[in-house]
Design a protein around this motif. Structure first.
Motif, PDB file in Angstrom:
ATOM      1  N   ALA A 112      50.244  46.248  31.620  1.00  0.00           N
ATOM      2  CA  ALA A 112      50.477  46.989  32.857  1.00  0.00           C
ATOM      3  C   ALA A 112      51.687  46.475  33.641  1.00  0.00           C
ATOM      4  O   ALA A 112      52.079  47.060  34.645  1.00  0.00           O
ATOM      5  N   SER A 113      52.305  45.385  33.180  1.00  0.00           N
ATOM      6  CA  SER A 113      53.405  44.760  33.920  1.00  0.00           C
ATOM      7  C   SER A 113      54.704  45.546  33.847  1.00  0.00           C
ATOM      8  O   SER A 113      55.622  45.302  34.624  1.00  0.00           O
ATOM      9  N   PHE A 122      50.532  35.343  37.549  1.00  0.00           N
ATOM     10  CA  PHE A 122      50.840  36.045  36.305  1.00  0.00           C
ATOM     11  C   PHE A 122      51.123  35.051  35.186  1.00  0.00           C
ATOM     12  O   PHE A 122      50.818  35.307  34.015  1.00  0.00           O
ATOM     13  N   THR A 130      47.979  34.296  33.692  1.00  0.00           N
ATOM     14  CA  THR A 130      47.579  35.394  32.810  1.00  0.00           C
ATOM     15  C   THR A 130      48.189  35.214  31.419  1.00  0.00           C
ATOM     16  O   THR A 130      47.505  35.388  30.398  1.00  0.00           O
ATOM     17  N   ALA A 187      43.450  39.786  30.286  1.00  0.00           N
ATOM     18  CA  ALA A 187      44.809  39.268  30.461  1.00  0.00           C
ATOM     19  C   ALA A 187      45.823  40.150  29.737  1.00  0.00           C
ATOM     20  O   ALA A 187      46.909  40.435  30.272  1.00  0.00           O
ATOM     21  N   GLU A 209      45.562  43.308  29.090  1.00  0.00           N
ATOM     22  CA  GLU A 209      45.684  44.552  29.858  1.00  0.00           C
ATOM     23  C   GLU A 209      46.638  44.371  31.035  1.00  0.00           C
ATOM     24  O   GLU A 209      47.436  45.262  31.363  1.00  0.00           O
ATOM     25  N   GLU A 210      46.581  43.201  31.676  1.00  0.00           N
ATOM     26  CA  GLU A 210      47.499  42.929  32.781  1.00  0.00           C
ATOM     27  C   GLU A 210      48.937  42.821  32.278  1.00  0.00           C
ATOM     28  O   GLU A 210      49.872  43.284  32.942  1.00  0.00           O
TER      29      GLU A 210
END
Length: 460
Positions: free
Chosen positions: A88-89, A58, A61, A82, A84-85
């Motif tokens: 979403a965290s 992460f 990311t 990245a 989007e990740e």
């Protein structure tokens, strides 16, 4: 498809220290502690805040989204994935980093993409106007903690935009979450070279002055900031201070640094010759940065950052030595009233205004602060003028200027602990019980109350 990242100016490629490696899955804490009702009413309830750090994957990311994008001045598929990740965290702390990047992005599509991601993390509706301001207001008001490794990420974003900030973004007694860009570049000119042009807000060192009689360019109703040191008086016209925002001067045999924050309506005067032995006189400059709509000043000699409102060094060598500058009183008044009360006064020369005559208070700032300030103490309106002072016991107190002037004009006494208010040259200042100045100044309520959050407010 790869898109050029639309930023406010060209970015320079630079390396940045890697974020600390924190392995483990974040565990979520309960909702943030109780907030005042007025904050919840305006901003709603804050999201749950996680604890713990990030996995190595992460962290990579975050590197792709926030460091690589700025270093390469591009935003492509890798950055989109990245981001989007990150969204979403479910980690609202990361909205701080998104907001930092948003400040330098001008392209509407990417601004919306970043705004949507930050809004998802904060569980709020994504704003369609003033995205950066709205997101940042929520972060400040809710006091969302910073994410692990935050300064390294923020430093990468800011210093690759303005390389002159590389000596400023360091560890210290400063809340880096609250630091934002004010839209101008750093004034990094050496002392006594302020006649040289710069792409910045140009401070003035050792400014030329004239007598009151020769200052025919000033109208009687022009606002000036009056300062007295050891029986010597000087007026600093607002139209000059709105252009310069920082003056390094000598008055009454004392060295002064005088910042004016147009956003806070606050002119202050700091003694820069009362520092520990071995410390060179601080030469104050405008950094181009803000904290909650208050200018961030720094010393060009040591690159130490100061809390402009408190006069305290918060980074660099001067912070390590515990330097806090003492204040002289500043009286906000009109030119007619000041020169009538103090006909011997000197005044800054007209050419320092550079031919400009701004009035930000009644123009640009008329509808409230133009930069994020988060929540504001609701006891007064944001732009109410107050006279602020810190008592001998360390208690900050604010006096609503309009009520104070009315009471003093009727012959009433206004006292609080060791200080009392007096009229001076059409303005108001605080003095001690023996009549000595105690370093008061005028400011907007939002500024005084946020830098003195436990301030007393004189009831009138």
């Amino acid at each position: 498809m790869l898109h050029r990242l639309k930023l406010t100016r060209s970015l320079l490629l630079a390396t940045v220290a890697a974020m600390p490696l924190l392995i483990g899955t974040p565990t979520f804490a309960q909702e943030a502690g109780a907030l005042p009702d007025y904050i919840v009413k305006e901003f709603g309830k804050p999201p749950a805040i996680p604890t713990g750090g990030y996995s190595a994957d992460f962290e990579e990311t975050l590197q792709v989204a926030f460091v690589d994008s700025v270093a390469q001045s591009t935003w492509g598929r890798d950055q989109t994935v990245a981001l989007e990740e990150v969204a979403a965290s479910k980690d609202p702390r990361l909205a701080w980093v998104i907001a930092d990047l948003m400040r330098f992005v001008s392209g509407p599509d990417l601004s919306r993409q970043l705004s949507d991601a930050a809004a998802t993390l904060l569980d709020v509706r994504s704003p369609r106007r003033n995205q950066w301001g709205v997101i940042t207001d929520h972060l400040i008001a809710w006091d969302i903690p910073e994410p692990p490794g935050y300064l390294a990420l923020k430093r990468a974003i800011f210093t690759q935009t303005v390389p002159g900030w590389d000596k400023i973004f360091v560890e210290g007694e400063i809340d880096w979450r609250l630091v934002s860009w004010g839209g101008v570049l750093i004034d990094d000119r050496a002392y006594d070279t302020t006649d040289e042009r710069c792409n910045c807000i140009p401070a003035a060192d050792n400014p030329e002055v004239t007598s009151a009689e020769d200052a025919t360019w000033l109208d009687d109703d022009d606002v000036v900031f009056g300062v007295e040191v050891n029986g010597e008086y000087r007026a600093y016209p607002r139209q000059i201070m709105e252009v310069r925002e920082m003056v390094n001067d000598t008055l009454g045999g004392r060295d002064l640094g005088i910042p004016y924050c147009t956003l806070c309506g606050a002119a202050q005067a700091y003694f820069t010759d009362d520092v520990p032995r071995g410390v060179k006189r601080p030469v104050l400059r405008t950094s181009g940065l803000l904290i909650r709509s208050n200018k961030v000043m720094y010393d060009i000699t040591s690159h130490s950052v100061f809390d402009t409102f408190l006069g305290k060094a918060v980074t660099g060598p001067l912070a390590k030595k515990g330097v806090t500058l003492k204040q002289a009183s500043v009286v906000t008044t009109t030119w007619a009233d000041w020169k009538e009360a103090h006909p011997e006064t000197t005044v800054l020369a007209e050419e320092l205004a550079l031919g400009r005559d701004f009035d930000f208070r009644n123009g640009r700032d008329a509808n409230g602060p133009i930069f994020p300030v988060g929540d504001v103490d609701p006891r007064l309106s944001v732009h109410e003028d107050v006279i602020g002072v810190v008592t001998a016991s360390g208690r900050p107190v604010a006096f609503q200027r309009s009520k104070a002037v009315a009471a003093l004009s009727r012959g009433k006494d206004i006292t609080f602990e060791n200080v009392r208010l007096v009229l001076d040259g059409g303005g108001v200042k605080a003095v001690s019980t023996d009549g000595a100045s105690v370093g008061s100044h005028q400011a907007f309520w939002f500024a005084w109350s946020q830098f003195h959050p436990n301030t007393e407010l004189w009831s009138g």
